[in-house]
Design an enzyme around this catalytic site. Sequence first.
Site, PDB file in Angstrom:
ATOM      1  N   CYS A 125       0.813  -1.224   0.000  1.00 40.66           N
ATOM      2  CA  CYS A 125       0.000   0.000   0.000  1.00 40.66           C
ATOM      3  C   CYS A 125       0.842   1.268   0.000  1.00 40.66           C
ATOM      4  O   CYS A 125       0.321   2.358  -0.213  1.00 40.66           O
ATOM      5  CB  CYS A 125      -0.948  -0.009   1.192  1.00 40.66           C
ATOM      6  SG  CYS A 125      -2.060  -1.416   1.154  1.00 40.66           S
ATOM      7  N   HIS A 138      -3.334   7.055   3.233  1.00 40.01           N
ATOM      8  CA  HIS A 138      -3.801   5.776   2.678  1.00 40.01           C
ATOM      9  C   HIS A 138      -5.136   5.384   3.315  1.00 40.01           C
ATOM     10  O   HIS A 138      -5.262   5.299   4.542  1.00 40.01           O
ATOM     11  CB  HIS A 138      -2.744   4.707   2.934  1.00 40.01           C
ATOM     12  CG  HIS A 138      -3.210   3.312   2.649  1.00 40.01           C
ATOM     13  ND1 HIS A 138      -3.829   2.982   1.466  1.00 40.01           N
ATOM     14  CD2 HIS A 138      -3.157   2.184   3.392  1.00 40.01           C
ATOM     15  CE1 HIS A 138      -4.137   1.692   1.497  1.00 40.01           C
ATOM     16  NE2 HIS A 138      -3.740   1.187   2.648  1.00 40.01           N
ATOM     17  N   ASN A 152     -10.358   0.069   0.763  1.00 38.72           N
ATOM     18  CA  ASN A 152      -8.894   0.063   0.689  1.00 38.72           C
ATOM     19  C   ASN A 152      -8.492  -0.445  -0.700  1.00 38.72           C
ATOM     20  O   ASN A 152      -8.731  -1.604  -1.028  1.00 38.72           O
ATOM     21  CB  ASN A 152      -8.341  -0.855   1.786  1.00 38.72           C
ATOM     22  CG  ASN A 152      -6.819  -0.881   1.815  1.00 38.72           C
ATOM     23  OD1 ASN A 152      -6.156  -0.448   0.878  1.00 38.72           O
ATOM     24  ND2 ASN A 152      -6.276  -1.405   2.908  1.00 38.72           N
TER      25      ASN A 152
HETATM   26  O1  UT7 Z   1      -3.725  -1.513   3.800  1.00 40.20           O
HETATM   27  C1  UT7 Z   1      -2.774  -2.106   4.656  1.00 40.20           C
HETATM   28  C2  UT7 Z   1      -2.979  -1.643   6.037  1.00 40.20           C
HETATM   29  N1  UT7 Z   1      -4.213  -2.187   6.567  1.00 40.20           N
HETATM   30  C3  UT7 Z   1      -4.633  -1.771   7.705  1.00 40.20           C
HETATM   31  O2  UT7 Z   1      -3.989  -0.918   8.263  1.00 40.20           O
HETATM   32  C4  UT7 Z   1      -5.836  -2.406   8.325  1.00 40.20           C
HETATM   33  C5  UT7 Z   1      -5.659  -2.409   9.827  1.00 40.20           C
HETATM   34  N2  UT7 Z   1      -6.691  -3.083  10.614  1.00 40.20           N
HETATM   35  C6  UT7 Z   1      -7.998  -2.754  10.573  1.00 40.20           C
HETATM   36  O3  UT7 Z   1      -8.437  -1.933   9.821  1.00 40.20           O
HETATM   37  C7  UT7 Z   1      -8.913  -3.416  11.609  1.00 40.20           C
HETATM   38  O4  UT7 Z   1      -8.105  -4.135  12.525  1.00 40.20           O
HETATM   39  C8  UT7 Z   1      -9.974  -4.347  11.003  1.00 40.20           C
HETATM   40  C9  UT7 Z   1     -11.040  -3.528  10.288  1.00 40.20           C
HETATM   41  C10 UT7 Z   1      -9.305  -5.316  10.042  1.00 40.20           C
HETATM   42  C11 UT7 Z   1     -10.668  -5.121  12.108  1.00 40.20           C
HETATM   43  O5  UT7 Z   1     -11.233  -4.224  13.063  1.00 40.20           O
HETATM   44  P1  UT7 Z   1     -10.972  -4.440  14.623  1.00 40.20           P
HETATM   45  O6  UT7 Z   1     -11.735  -3.422  15.346  1.00 40.20           O
HETATM   46  O7  UT7 Z   1      -9.475  -4.477  14.809  1.00 40.20           O
HETATM   47  O8  UT7 Z   1     -11.637  -5.837  14.856  1.00 40.20           O
HETATM   48  P2  UT7 Z   1     -10.963  -7.168  15.406  1.00 40.20           P
HETATM   49  O9  UT7 Z   1     -10.110  -7.800  14.352  1.00 40.20           O
HETATM   50  O10 UT7 Z   1     -10.328  -6.897  16.727  1.00 40.20           O
HETATM   51  O11 UT7 Z   1     -12.253  -8.053  15.611  1.00 40.20           O
HETATM   52  C12 UT7 Z   1     -13.262  -7.674  16.554  1.00 40.20           C
HETATM   53  C13 UT7 Z   1     -14.423  -8.643  16.385  1.00 40.20           C
HETATM   54  C14 UT7 Z   1     -13.972 -10.099  16.348  1.00 40.20           C
HETATM   55  O12 UT7 Z   1     -14.946 -10.859  17.019  1.00 40.20           O
HETATM   56  P3  UT7 Z   1     -14.692 -11.334  18.552  1.00 40.20           P
HETATM   57  O13 UT7 Z   1     -13.426 -12.140  18.502  1.00 40.20           O
HETATM   58  O14 UT7 Z   1     -14.554 -10.063  19.338  1.00 40.20           O
HETATM   59  O15 UT7 Z   1     -15.912 -12.112  18.844  1.00 40.20           O
HETATM   60  C15 UT7 Z   1     -14.005 -10.429  14.875  1.00 40.20           C
HETATM   61  O16 UT7 Z   1     -14.211 -11.798  14.640  1.00 40.20           O
HETATM   62  O17 UT7 Z   1     -15.061  -8.380  15.141  1.00 40.20           O
HETATM   63  C16 UT7 Z   1     -15.184  -9.618  14.411  1.00 40.20           C
HETATM   64  N3  UT7 Z   1     -15.159  -9.303  12.994  1.00 40.20           N
HETATM   65  C17 UT7 Z   1     -16.287  -9.015  12.319  1.00 40.20           C
HETATM   66  N4  UT7 Z   1     -17.574  -8.938  12.697  1.00 40.20           N
HETATM   67  C18 UT7 Z   1     -18.485  -8.612  11.757  1.00 40.20           C
HETATM   68  C19 UT7 Z   1     -14.109  -9.232  12.153  1.00 40.20           C
HETATM   69  N5  UT7 Z   1     -14.524  -8.910  10.917  1.00 40.20           N
HETATM   70  C20 UT7 Z   1     -15.876  -8.776  10.990  1.00 40.20           C
HETATM   71  C21 UT7 Z   1     -16.870  -8.446  10.063  1.00 40.20           C
HETATM   72  N6  UT7 Z   1     -18.151  -8.374  10.478  1.00 40.20           N
HETATM   73  N7  UT7 Z   1     -16.588  -8.179   8.757  1.00 40.20           N
END
Ligand code: UT7
Length: 335
Positions: free
Chosen positions: A111, A256, A286
Amino acid sequence: MRSAVIAGIGSYLPPTLVTNDDLAARLDTSDEWIRTRTGMAVRHVVDPGDATSDLAVEAGRRALASAGGGGADALILATTTPDHQVPPTAPEIATRLGLGTLAAFDLSAACAGFLYGLTCASGLIATGAAERVLLIGADAFTTMVDPDDRGTVVLFGDAAGAVLLRAGAADEPGAVAMPVLGSDGSLADLIKVPAGGSRSRSSGPPSKQPDPGDVYFTMNGRETFRHAVRRMSEASREAVTRAGWDLTGVDRLAAHQANSRILAAVADELGFEPERQLSNIAEVGNTAAASLPTLLAHSAADGSLRAGHRVLLTAFGGGLSWGAATLTWPDVTVG
Ligand code: UT7
């Protein structure tokens, strides 16, 4: 020393749309989760059979038109999703654009690829190796994510953005100040496609097939989030200092478009209120190496980015790799 000056800009989004509700209809997710956790509402995706070069050719054509026609003597394609492992995709794009037998190569910096590409283009122009460089950031990440993985499939869209850089002076509008770049390979596993490269192909007997899931993109979202905020903030401060600017004197922050919460955290860290931030994440998601040039093209087209604005660019992605750059926005019509 000669500088690379933006003389034209264009972008291209494939017409097929995927909304949050489309994803929620087949996965355990919801419009509300995606909007509040990522800021995304819709993304554009390539149709089956279409590839990164198809997006890149359109964006390149528009950037050349925006520059008032004429060719280029080098073409850089920043991408993580080339059409093939071999050959590189840039020469085919050059041929399809009618640019002849110019220098053309792919650049892989995830990216952050557009900022790495700006640096390469600046170097080609500074040394006299090129007078005009077409830099395209293009990615079709939806071809690489697991369609059944709600953790990644909701994040990505496909796009291409391009700028035509010409030789000019450092104090002209559009001149790219030498970007700040960085990387940290000790965190390579945070963002990865395990299979497909020489590592997986050389392990085990030839008959051993990689795990089918290993062909897909993986990311440790939480950890990546943390590093993204830190590295984009640090690189931005350094780029602004190098330019002899002050953060309060920057008119627009173009970061980004990975996640609206990352954007908010970086803006908060650097003291940017919403009016000084550019964003198109809700409409495109993204788009990896296409993110920054697409954001610039869309913002210039809708008037939120105007000639004379002091712009701070920053990006972060797999590698890990990151960067930041500054420029004063030139008087260009978006192609
Ligand atoms: O381009 C390269 C750089 N990329 C980035 O910088 C991306 C960086 N990371 C992010 O943007 C975020 O970490 C994400 C959007 C990928 C995830 O958001 P988060 O707030 O960090 O969520 P998480 O991974 O900590 O997950 C929280 C909960 C989990 O459930 P439990 O374990 O708390 O029960 C996930 O399983 O959200 C769940 N989850 C979802 N729920 C509904 C993960 N994806 C989804 C989804 N819909 N699509």
